[in-house]
Design a protein around this motif. Structure first.
Motif, PDB file in Angstrom:
ATOM      1  N   UNK A  58      11.246  29.448 -15.861  1.00 41.90           N
ATOM      2  CA  UNK A  58       9.840  29.842 -15.684  1.00 41.90           C
ATOM      3  C   UNK A  58       9.174  30.940 -16.407  1.00 41.90           C
ATOM      4  N   UNK A  59       9.223  30.812 -17.300  1.00 36.87           N
ATOM      5  CA  UNK A  59       9.046  31.939 -18.020  1.00 36.87           C
ATOM      6  C   UNK A  59       7.675  31.971 -18.045  1.00 36.87           C
ATOM      7  N   UNK A  65       4.630  34.305  -4.388  1.00 32.35           N
ATOM      8  CA  UNK A  65       5.542  33.431  -3.159  1.00 32.35           C
ATOM      9  C   UNK A  65       6.921  34.366  -4.260  1.00 32.35           C
ATOM     10  N   UNK A  66       6.340  35.105  -5.565  1.00 28.44           N
ATOM     11  CA  UNK A  66       7.175  35.410  -6.447  1.00 28.44           C
ATOM     12  C   UNK A  66       7.754  36.935  -6.534  1.00 28.44           C
ATOM     13  N   UNK A  83      12.234  27.802  -6.318  1.00 31.11           N
ATOM     14  CA  UNK A  83      13.177  28.129  -5.536  1.00 31.11           C
ATOM     15  C   UNK A  83      14.761  28.019  -4.875  1.00 31.11           C
ATOM     16  N   UNK A  84      15.407  29.037  -4.555  1.00 33.70           N
ATOM     17  CA  UNK A  84      17.431  28.157  -4.913  1.00 33.70           C
ATOM     18  C   UNK A  84      17.999  27.870  -5.899  1.00 33.70           C
ATOM     19  N   UNK A 144       2.369  24.543  -7.645  1.00 39.27           N
ATOM     20  CA  UNK A 144       3.351  24.013  -6.873  1.00 39.27           C
ATOM     21  C   UNK A 144       4.939  24.632  -7.448  1.00 39.27           C
ATOM     22  N   UNK A 145       5.444  25.380  -6.566  1.00 40.10           N
ATOM     23  CA  UNK A 145       6.158  25.868  -6.466  1.00 40.10           C
ATOM     24  C   UNK A 145       7.347  24.425  -7.200  1.00 40.10           C
ATOM     25  N   UNK A 146       7.395  23.254  -7.686  1.00 38.96           N
ATOM     26  CA  UNK A 146       8.012  22.673  -7.839  1.00 38.96           C
ATOM     27  C   UNK A 146       7.846  21.887  -9.151  1.00 38.96           C
ATOM     28  N   UNK A 147       6.337  23.088  -9.761  1.00 39.99           N
ATOM     29  CA  UNK A 147       5.862  22.435 -10.980  1.00 39.99           C
ATOM     30  C   UNK A 147       5.938  24.346 -11.919  1.00 39.99           C
TER      31      UNK A 147
END
Lengths: 595, 368
Positions: free
Chosen positions: A465-466, A525-526, A548-549, A453-456
């Motif tokens: 996001x290392x 998505x990266x 994101x953002x 999940x992009x939020x995790x």
């Protein structure tokens, strides 16, 4: 008698003193000056290009800047004749040429001449330093005005640089904006567009392209403009990578404070929340002190300095917030999104169906057509592939990881803020096709890619996001182009600013700048940008927009040492936003072969 | 002739110097100002160039419409923005004298500015430049520079020192004295009033306006020499006007401009505009109606139109309009800029022969 007096100075100007009666004793200095001038003209002349529609005919000018036949000209010259055109040199030979890269806003295009026999070098000129040019300096303009020369012998004109750091606003759809340009009284006329402006050492200081025209028509008015070569140098890496480049905006309005007062000052007005400058903490009302090393006191100065950089470059900004002076790096946003699309026909005028053009039909059969590949966002994707593959091949010389696509295990230590201790990292493919990554720094962290999940993805916490980025790093090394089907392209040249090894705050970012070739990748998505030192193509940094953002996570690779014959970084500095997250020190590596 | 050749060749020598004109450009730049005033119209620049001739902020420039402004703004070379006041103008010498006004000080008080300036008296005493000499032109042509940005520098050669037949619009060019004719295109929009110097930056003259030579219909590039003098008819006598006198007296507030006799060429061409009643000294030229079948009606002029410019010359009053029309004749085409509502419209007026008897105004049609 009268006529002689009038014509004489003109003859002297044109450098044709040889026509004077020999009985006149010439002053030694004059002879010397003339000899130097004619020698410079003779030296640079072979590299001056007449840019023509395919098959020939008067159109514009250009200049060759390296032995492979890369030549600079104006975008407004190539716009009508791209992608394949003809280019005549002073030797009288008409070469096939292809568009390589372009800058619609800055009115510059890079073309490549195709040699008649493969490998034959072209005559070329040296690039000068236009920041050293001063008002009052002599200059030489060369090119093919009025399409005068049927055998492509260039015309030379001689005159003064009238002004420097000039700003000329855009013409038509937000394109052809001349920022920080050189103003000359050296005569330039229709057909000189794209041609070189030289200093008296024969170094290229600009590309001629515009004039101020008023009542006298579109011929020399004593006021011509050349795009500075230093601006072009910023874009050259992008051009060579076949990019259709864009200029930049700060993502903020900038106002002149105290416009009616004695002295003016620049301050920020409205700032877009998605703009990097906003994330760096700049707010409306803050004063602009300097940008990219140049002090700012007027709108023209601001437009000038901003106008010489491609979008996405990071540059140092000094500003004043309340009573404190701060310096930060700012990523620039693209400009053309904000301005009208130059390709779109003006409203109310439906695009005319193209009439068959014999020159364009013939161009399709040119051997230069083999050097052209159309793709959105690129002037010529063929050159992007070439540059990308060359970059990748050079990078591979430091170590080829394609054979070790199995599980990776790394041991070492970490130092993050107030915590430090041992570190273990494992990255491995799972049976369902995803990737499992585990990082232990006192406490364990893990992430599953690309299904997470992009939020995790902010793993470890506050790293930006290392761990997800480390999976991208393994993917890049082991799979190369095959691992990034969504995008694997050359991104031109950008500055990169590795932070100091001691983790101290930076007070002068410009000193840390390293110019890098950029590789852009996308998996899932990266999107990542990989920075390779321009000198040796060693990977020194990466920037990945994982969350994101938000700010991208930045990794700086250092302390390269050989491991099993491959150069491997033993140190990674991690930054997110304005903060130094920490440093990873690697001591032991295990790279397994793919199953 | 041999002599002329040598002169220009010897002057050419510094061409090889590492810094040909950079230092000169910087020095001159501290002695010039960017001017901003009225205009901003097609063909009429609202910006110009001037030279400082005193440390106190006296500015010499060309007598242009730009100065017809309640407030003239000056940008100094260091970026300072200040106001200036027109002291006096002399069209016969194509020159005007301004002074920088410092906030809180009266115009005749010392400004305390201590600006760098051209020594005008010294310039007048220096010998004239000769045809074949190199010269430099400095100006803010095309409004390229703002605030502390440097004036443009151009290099040219004196082509002639001579009288000129110029024209500008339908007016004869008022200045009839000698000029330096230059081979470089120096006389661009906004350049008038900038200095023409020798190659060392010594003042030779003021760059002139954009005008066409009536003999050849070509654009002229000229400068008014610092020692310019003209003879003008003042009543029955002939008076001699000189630029040095203008400068010296003007700075003391003692210069009286020559009253130019109205050039009454004829009764003028016929237009057929009926203006609002001319009740004030400067009644704005509002159109009340047009004569039926007249050039004005054919050109589409309407009631409430405000005539603002004729052939690029600003028109402020009905009197000015009539004065202008006196210099016209039947068959001429005038370009009017007319304010209609919030817009400016261009209207072309084909002047006709004056009718024997003025036609009665068109009766107002009864509303249906």
């Amino acid at each position: 008698m009268k006529r002689t007096l009038l014509l004489l100075p003109l003859a002297a100007l044109a450098g044709t003193l040889a026509l004077l009666p020999s009985a006149v004793a010439l002053d030694g200095d004059v002879k010397k000056a003339e000899a130097e001038r004619t020698a410079v003209v003779a030296k640079v002349r072979p590299a001056v290009v007449a840019v023509c529609p395919y098959g020939g005919g008067g159109h514009g000018s250009g200049v060759v800047i390296d032995p492979e036949g890369y030549a600079l000209t104006n975008f407004h010259v190539t716009a009508d004749v791209s992608p394949v055109m003809s280019a005549g040199l002073a030797d009288g030979i008409l070469y096939d040429a292809v568009l390589v890269g372009q800058d619609k806003v800055g009115d510059v295009a890079l073309i490549k001449l195709v040699p008649k026999k493969a490998g034959t070098p072209f005559p070329f000129v040296q690039l000068g330093d236009s920041d050293k040019v001063k008002a009052g300096d002599w200059s030489l303009a060369m090119g093919n005005p009025f399409g005068l020369s049927m055998d492509f012998t260039p015309t030379v004109t001689y005159g003064l640089v009238s002004g420097v750091n000039r700003y000329q606003p855009p013409e038509g759809g937000g394109t052809l904006e001349y920022t920080d340009c050189l103003q000359i009284d050296t005569s330039i006329n229709p057909g000189n567009s794209g041609g070189p402006l030289f200093n008296m050492q024969g170094e290229l200081i600009g590309i001629n392209g515009r004039g101020s025209f008023d009542k006298r028509g579109r011929v020399n008015s004593g006021v011509g403009y050349a795009i500075s070569i230093n601006q072009i140098k910023n874009f050259l890496g992008h051009f060579k990578a076949g990019l259709d480049t864009d200029h930049a905006t700060m993502g903020a309005t900038v106002e002149t404070e105290n416009e009616d007062g004695t002295l003016s000052q620049m301050k920020f007005g409205t700032i877009l929340e998605e703009a990097d400058v906003f994330r760096r903490g700049v707010r409306g009302g803050d004063k602009l002190v300097s940008f990219a090393g140049r002090p700012l006191t007027s709108t023209n100065q601001y437009k000038n300095i901003l106008g010489i950089f491609p979008k996405e470059w990071r540059l140092p900004l000094t500003y004043r917030h309340e009573n404190s002076r701060k310096e930060t790096l700012v990523r620039l946003m693209g400009l053309m999104d904000e301005r009208a699309n130059p390709d779109a026909p003006p409203p109310g005028q439906p695009k005319q169906p193209e009439r068959p053009d014999p020159a364009k039909e013939a161009a399709k059969r040119s051997p230069a057509m083999k050097l052209f590949k159309e793709k959105k966002g690129y002037a010529n994707y063929y050159f992007n592939e070439q540059q990308r593959d060359k970059l990748w091949a050079n990078f591979q010389k430091h170590g080829d990881f394609t054979g070790v696509g199995g599980a990776w295990a790394v041991e070492g230590t970490f130092n993050a803020n107030d915590r430090k201790g041992p570190l273990t990292l494992t990255i491995a493919d799972t049976t369902d096709g995803s990737i499992d990554a585990k990082l232990t720094m006192n406490v364990p962290f893990s992430v599953k890619m690309p299904t997470a999940n992009p939020l995790e993805l902010n793993v470890p916490d506050n790293s930006g996001g290392l761990l997800p980025v480390l999976t991208q790093y393994r993917r890049l090394l082991t799979q190369g182009a095959k691992g990034f089907t969504a995008n694997f392209s050359h991104g031109g040249v950008e500055p990169c600013y590795p932070p100091p090894a001691d983790g101290k705050e930076v007070d002068d970012w410009a000193k840390r700048r390293v110019d890098c070739e950029v590789l852009k990748t996308k998996y899932g998505a990266t999107e990542c940008k990989w920075y390779f030192d321009k000198k040796d193509q060693k990977l020194i940094a990466c920037e990945a927009a994982v969350i994101p953002d938000s700010d991208p996570c930045e990794l700086y690779f250092g302390d390269y040492k050989p491991v099993d014959g491959r150069q491997v970084p033993h140190r990674i500095d991690v930054r997110w936003g304005d903060k130094n997250y920490g440093t990873l020190f690697f001591a032991k590596f295990e790279f397994k072969k793919a199953n | 002739m041999r002599f002329a050749l040598l002169v220009s060749l010897v002057l050419a020598a510094p061409a090889s110097a590492a810094d040909p004109f950079g230092t000169v450009a910087e020095k001159v730049n501290t002695r010039v100002v960017k001017l901003f005033g009225a205009g901003g119209f097609r063909g009429v620049a609202n910006y110009g160039s001037g030279i400082l001739i005193s440390p106190d902020g006296h500015i010499l420039t060309s007598a242009t419409q730009m100065l017809d402004s309640a407030e003239i703004v000056v940008h100094l070379s260091d970026g300072r923005k200040m106001k200036a006041v027109l002291l006096v103008a002399e069209p016969e010498l194509d020159s005007a004298l301004l002074k920088i006004k410092v906030e809180g000080k009266k115009l005749d008080e010392p400004t305390g500015l201590e600006l760098d300036f051209f020594d005008y008296d010294a310039a007048v005493k220096r010998p004239k430049a000769q045809p074949g000499d190199w010269v430099l032109g400095f100006s803010n042509q095309f409004e390229i520079a703002m605030r502390d940005e440097q004036f443009s520098i151009q290099k040219g050669v004196i082509a002639a020192y001579t009288k000129m037949h110029g024209r500008r619009g339908v007016f004869d060019f008022p200045y009839h004295g000698d000029v330096y004719v230059v081979d470089q295109i120096t006389n661009n929009p906004g350049a008038a009033g900038g200095p023409l110097t020798d190659r060392k930056g010594n003042l030779l003259g003021l760059i002139g306006k954009e005008i066409k030579n009536t003999l050849s219909e070509t654009w002229m590039n000229y400068a008014i020499p610092v020692a310019a003098e003209v003879e003008v008819k003042d009543g029955d006598k002939t008076a001699k006007l000189t630029l040095p006198d203008f400068v010296a007296l003007g700075m003391k507030g003692q210069y009286k401009p020559v009253k130019r006799p109205d050039v009454v060429a004829s009764i003028g061409g016929y237009h057929g505009i009926i203006f609002v009643p001319n009740v004030l000294e400067k009644t704005p030229p509002y159109v009340e109606d047009t004569v039926s079948g007249s050039p004005a009606e054919k050109a589409g002029l309407k009631a409430d139109d405000l005539v603002s410019f004729i052939d690029g010359e600003p028109i402020y009053s009905i009197k000015m309009f009539h004065d202008y029309l006196k210099r016209t004749k039947a068959g001429m085409k005038l370009r009017l800029e007319v304010r209609r509502g919030d817009n400016l419209q261009t209207v072309e007026l084909d002047l006709g022969e004056q009718p024997v008897k003025p036609l009665p105004p068109k009766p107002v049609e009864p509303k249906k």
